[in-house]
Design an enzyme around this catalytic site. Sequence first.
Site, short mmCIF file in Angstrom:
data_model
loop_
_atom_site.label_atom_id
_atom_site.label_comp_id
_atom_site.label_asym_id
_atom_site.label_seq_id
_atom_site.Cartn_x
_atom_site.Cartn_y
_atom_site.Cartn_z
N SER A 76 6.85 7.40 13.10
CA SER A 76 6.48 6.05 12.59
C SER A 76 7.30 4.98 13.01
O SER A 76 8.11 5.04 13.92
CB SER A 76 6.92 6.13 11.05
OG SER A 76 8.12 5.78 10.84
N ASP A 87 0.66 -1.18 -0.01
CA ASP A 87 0.01 -0.16 -0.10
C ASP A 87 0.90 1.21 0.07
O ASP A 87 0.30 2.47 -0.25
CB ASP A 87 -0.86 -0.05 1.28
CG ASP A 87 -0.09 -0.03 2.51
OD1 ASP A 87 0.96 -0.23 2.47
OD2 ASP A 87 -0.79 -0.33 3.59
N HIS A 88 2.24 1.29 0.22
CA HIS A 88 2.80 2.36 0.62
C HIS A 88 3.73 2.77 -0.94
O HIS A 88 3.64 3.90 -1.54
CB HIS A 88 3.90 2.36 1.53
CG HIS A 88 3.36 2.32 3.00
ND1 HIS A 88 2.40 1.56 3.47
CD2 HIS A 88 3.76 3.28 3.70
CE1 HIS A 88 2.25 2.28 4.93
NE2 HIS A 88 3.20 3.32 5.07
N ASP A 129 3.75 -0.97 11.49
CA ASP A 129 3.32 0.46 10.94
C ASP A 129 2.67 1.18 12.09
O ASP A 129 1.73 0.43 13.06
CB ASP A 129 2.11 0.42 9.88
CG ASP A 129 1.95 1.64 9.19
OD1 ASP A 129 2.11 1.75 7.95
OD2 ASP A 129 1.50 2.70 10.07
N ARG A 167 9.24 3.00 11.52
CA ARG A 167 10.25 2.48 10.35
C ARG A 167 11.50 2.27 11.21
O ARG A 167 12.20 3.16 11.87
CB ARG A 167 10.22 3.64 9.37
CG ARG A 167 10.74 5.14 9.90
CD ARG A 167 10.90 5.90 8.78
NE ARG A 167 9.54 6.30 8.38
CZ ARG A 167 8.94 7.41 7.92
NH1 ARG A 167 9.96 8.70 7.53
NH2 ARG A 167 7.83 7.69 7.46
N ARG A 181 -0.41 12.75 9.79
CA ARG A 181 0.65 13.39 9.93
C ARG A 181 1.02 14.59 9.16
O ARG A 181 0.62 14.57 8.00
CB ARG A 181 1.69 12.34 9.90
CG ARG A 181 2.03 11.29 10.88
CD ARG A 181 3.12 10.44 11.04
NE ARG A 181 2.90 9.84 12.28
CZ ARG A 181 3.14 8.52 12.24
NH1 ARG A 181 3.76 7.67 11.33
NH2 ARG A 181 2.89 7.99 13.62
C1 MIC Z 1 3.80 6.58 8.49
O1 MIC Z 1 2.52 7.02 8.60
O2 MIC Z 1 5.00 7.26 8.88
C2 MIC Z 1 4.13 5.20 8.09
C3 MIC Z 1 4.26 5.54 6.63
O3 MIC Z 1 2.89 4.52 7.85
C4 MIC Z 1 5.08 4.43 8.69
C5 MIC Z 1 5.71 3.44 8.26
C6 MIC Z 1 6.53 3.44 7.29
O4 MIC Z 1 7.68 4.41 7.86
O5 MIC Z 1 6.86 2.94 6.45
C7 MIC Z 1 4.56 4.30 10.18
O6 MIC Z 1 3.97 4.98 10.59
O7 MIC Z 1 4.95 3.38 10.84
#
Ligand code: MIC
Length: 646
Positions: A536, A64-65, A119, A538, A379
């Site tokens: 996030s 989805d990203h 996520d 990540r 965000r």
């Molecule tokens: C986000 O909203 O920052 C994301 C994209 O969903 C991230 C995941 C990511 O960095 O891939 C998250 O919030 O974990």
Amino acid sequence: MSKNLASKILECHLAVGELVPGKEIAIRIDHTLLQDATGTMAMLEFIAMGIPRVKVELAAQYIDHNLLQTDYKNADDHAFLTSAAMKFGVHLSKPGNGVSHQVHLERFGVPGKVLLGADSHTPTAAGLSMIAIGAGGLDVAMAMAGHPFYLPCPKVMGVKLVGRLPDWVSGKDVILEMLRRHTVKGGVGKIIEYYGPGVATLSATDRATIGNMGAELGATSSIFPSDERTREFLVSQGRGEVWQALAADEGASYDEYDEIDLSVLEPLIACPSSPDNVVPVREVEGAKVDQVLVGSSVNSSFRDLMTVCRILEGQRVASHLTFHINPGSRQVLENVADQGGVVTLLMAGATIHQSGCLGCIGMGQAPGTNQVSLRTFPRNFPGRSGTTDDKVYLCSPETAAAAGIFGVITDPRKLGAIKAYPAVQNPAKYLLDDSSIIFPLNDTSKVEIVTGPNIAPFPDFKPLPDTLQAQVVFKVGDNISTDTIMPAGNKVLPLRSNIPAIAEHVFEQVDVDFPARARAAGNGIIIGGENYGQGSSREHAAIAPRYLGIRAKIAKSFARIHKANLVNFGILPLVFKSPADYDLINQGDTLTLPNVRRLVSEGATEIPILSGGREIIALLDVSERQRRELLAGGTLNLVRQHGECP
Ligand code: MIC
């Protein structure tokens, strides 16, 4: 003793420890969720564990990203994820099928289950009364391998909802009110449990909106009771049989309390560039808007999109702006189309994009220089949209639609002069279509895992040295988000499975010289303020700095997921014992942590740091298990040493 709902669910999933706030516990995981931006690395980590098939009730991999295919990289990663999902018994949701959070809610969520997702917005499943927690990819990979998930036992904050939302006010305004009251760090270490008579007035998707952005409060998770509204949503999804009633016991107590009278809420908006920079919409009315985006991770449900359709019906968006719709799922789009909404949107001048995250993670849809962008996303950290010095506001679908029509930020209650509030309800029975989900196979022996050249081997990380001498390569302030540490966007996201390549982008929005400086220093330390690493899940915000030689981060406080990710990849997460010591350390200083290895292994909670002639004390608040991970130089080293997960 009467218990709140969060404690009841945690209790029946408890694998290790006791439910004492702050103490480490481990909980059994029922469902796991990966998406493609964090998932490629997580899947590689899972494969490294050598487990033939996932060991959770339900594992899902969403694509989805990284939806833009500007070269081979994203497409290769998707082929890898698809083959790996098929190999290991994971449900695969294809590109275009929708955002993980929305699709999980629709097709897989079950009240009372625990979901761990790579996520941070995984707590969207609060809308179905799940304890859903965002974590780093490695933690999710471990859960897929059947291990419990370790976390500091959260406090439970009870938020009593009373009254009913007025017209033109919706779920987004409730969570914006929470952010206005509690800020981006107000939820750290807490599960937020909503209860009280107002809950029944909110649909499952409004609850999901509130759960989703609990991540912006820094909360571990959020939860709503499972009631008639939950049942109604599950029945509409053809899954009524998984429903059960769940609620706090009569007279249950909470560690903290708050109360929101829904009936006095008004439309709210988060101004640039923090989700807690919240004011009533009326206070910023009149600002010219250049771009409106509805959907993505949050506010992308049928109710949200259909509300926008009904508001735009017979209207045309202002000619100077662009108005975009990112549906949460193919199902949402099909159902909106079924009710004529697609034609309405197109005739009003909106552009409909594929279902997915898109601009929410900077995968396209960046605003122009000095342009104002109004988004229903979760965000608005600086530069996250892809544009430096961006001006991104966060608001409800109602406020987004009002800006679309008037061309300026407008209190949506003004729409009352044009039409009655549409009060859209979710369908009693959705059109259902699972054709974009590949369900797990019984026999996976013929499935070959496909890897492309974009997938680089995971780097080797050295164990913690006896004494650490390192240079302060960067000093930053409060609330530094993972978007600042490890930017996303169309250019960088495709590198998520290639650590050497992605490391070149660490801190690039604020200091392009950071990677070279860190490499030159050999061993590096980063100094941070409060809530370092918010946002996030990540893990690249830990792995890539580690690859560049960062061995410790010393901050006033850390965000939960980032702190866990630091430990997972062998970076010491140290906190100033005296916050004023932050001022005593400067970029370029050389710091020495004498005998740090022995101190970590002996369980020391105070780590002395020598800086010039003085000694500063930093606190190391980690569990025994995490100490072993830090000593080994990261969890994967420990896994390799012991042949199994710690
Ligand atoms: C986000 O909203 O920052 C994301 C994209 O969903 C991230 C995941 C990511 O960095 O891939 C998250 O919030 O974990």
